[in-house]
Each structure stands twice: as structure tokens, then as C-alpha cells.
Design a protein around this motif. Sequence first.
Motif, short mmCIF file in Angstrom:
data_model
loop_
_atom_site.label_atom_id
_atom_site.label_comp_id
_atom_site.label_asym_id
_atom_site.label_seq_id
_atom_site.Cartn_x
_atom_site.Cartn_y
_atom_site.Cartn_z
N GLN A 238 -16.40 -22.62 0.95
CA GLN A 238 -15.83 -21.09 1.48
C GLN A 238 -16.18 -20.93 2.82
O GLN A 238 -15.53 -20.59 3.63
CB GLN A 238 -16.38 -20.15 0.67
N ILE A 239 -17.72 -21.21 2.99
CA ILE A 239 -18.13 -20.88 4.54
C ILE A 239 -17.53 -22.01 5.65
O ILE A 239 -17.49 -21.75 6.72
CB ILE A 239 -19.63 -20.97 4.53
N ARG A 240 -17.01 -23.05 5.03
CA ARG A 240 -16.56 -23.94 6.20
C ARG A 240 -15.15 -23.64 6.68
O ARG A 240 -14.84 -23.87 7.91
CB ARG A 240 -16.33 -25.28 5.43
N VAL A 241 -14.44 -22.54 5.93
CA VAL A 241 -13.13 -22.25 6.32
C VAL A 241 -13.20 -20.99 6.93
O VAL A 241 -12.25 -20.41 7.28
CB VAL A 241 -12.26 -22.32 5.21
N THR A 242 -14.33 -20.29 6.82
CA THR A 242 -14.51 -19.02 7.75
C THR A 242 -14.32 -19.24 9.32
O THR A 242 -14.75 -20.41 9.68
CB THR A 242 -15.74 -18.42 7.45
N SER A 243 -14.15 -18.07 9.99
CA SER A 243 -14.16 -18.23 11.29
C SER A 243 -15.46 -18.54 11.80
O SER A 243 -15.31 -19.50 13.08
CB SER A 243 -13.36 -16.79 11.94
#
Length: 273
Positions: A238-243
Motif C-alpha cells: 500500500q505505501i509503495r503506491v501512495t504519492s
Amino acid sequence: MNNHYQYIQCQINPNGVGELILNRVDKHNAFDEVMIFEMITAIETMAKSSACKMLILRANGKHFSAGADLNWMRKQAKMDFAQNLADAHELAKLMQVLDTFPKPTIALVNGAAFGGALGLICCCDIAIANPKASFCLSEVKLGLIPAVISPYVVRAMGNRQARRYMLTAEKFSADVALQHQVIHQIADDLEAAAQPFIDAFIANSPQALSWVKTLVSHLESGVIDEQTLAYTSEQIAQIRVTSEGQEGLNAFFEKRSPAWHNATVAQGAKNDN
């Protein structure tokens, strides 16, 4: 921020460092229902503030906190069960909002830190004490128990050591507190000792710092099973694809400072002018 508090001071500095300062020096920063309410209000306000990047908990005067105020304890002795329960819930809420504060927290401990004060320290991510600091879980001397603060103290010290100090109500030194993980460091100059941590937090991703706190809290049981593997895998995905995750990775590969670090530096420079 609202600075019209009776027993505390709070502020957010230009570099994003929020400060919550116990300021009841004449009572050695002992807390009562008013001080607890003020601390909860200040912590919740700074948790919601985009200007606040971290929180430092410290105290004015010779001592960090003597624990519970004597007049407050006299009131408790006259309360019925329902009133005592409501009163205890407020202290429990204070510990919870500090423990779950979504940004890094540092406790700077000077002098005595007794009773509930030890709970506040154990709720913080990092704790630094001066060499003369002393600690005590003194409740059993009064026929009471350190119930509300116990989850945080036991988590920090471990069950076996917590048993000892809760049962004996003996004072212990900064060296012993360091040994038993109540604090992380001993330093004569608390503010100077805190600065490397402050610098690190400013350099790191605000979102990642918040997610780390949630992650570690989720893993407190120590159980590693299929649910744990699924949760941790989902979190990193999840955090990899956040801005912010994308910005951090791109900044690393492009050999530049990430946007959040530049924004903090720029805001600090703006406030200095």
C-alpha cells in the motif's frame, strides 16, 4: 494554538516541533483532572495539526512530575465507584492519545518522575533523562495500584521487572531506567540529546513515520502467523503506491531531497525571516 492553559504550555515551533510543557512548578508538576484535560486537549490538537511534525513532552522546574496531585487524590477518596471510574477513564484517555499520537514523540525527563508520570514516559517513542532523574511506581504505598499506566509500563520494562518495581514501590535511578528500557538515553543536556532525533524525523517521510507507529502497535503481541504475514505484506504494498511513497523512491533514485524535507526546510526559513 490555544495557549490559555492553566497548568501546561504548548506551542508548535517553525521547524514543526510541537512542545507540550508541564508547567505546574509549585506542585512539582503533579497532575489533577484539570491538567489531564488540558494535556488531552493539547495532544489532540497537535495530532490534527499539519504544522506539527513531532511532539516533545517536557517539564518546567526541577522535576518532570511528582505524579498525582494530593488534593486530587483527596477528591478521589470521597468519590463513589461511578465517579472514580469516570475519573480513571480520563487518565486512561490521556495515556492512549499520547501512545497513539500519529507522529514521533520524545519525552525529556528531568528530576523525579513518579506514578502516572512514568506512564507518560513509557507512552512516548523515545525517552531521554538527565543523570539525576529518578523514577518510582509508588501506588502500593497508598493502598492503590498503577492500573491505568500498567499496559505501557509493562510493555516498556517487561513483565518481570514491572512486577518488582510495582510491588516494592522502590525508587530507581536513570541508569536502572535505561537498563529496563523505560528510557533510551541519559544526557546532561536534554535538548542537545534530542536534536539528532528531531533532525532524523524532519528528514524522514511524515506518512511513513505515522505508518511505522501503527505497524509496530499492530505487532505488539509478537505472534507471527498467516494474518501477520498478510498484514505486513499489504502494508508495504500500500505505501509503495501512495504519492509520498512514490516521491521517496523517485527522490532516492534521482539523488535529490524528497519534497517533504524541502518543504520543512523552506517553512523553517520562511518563519526565520
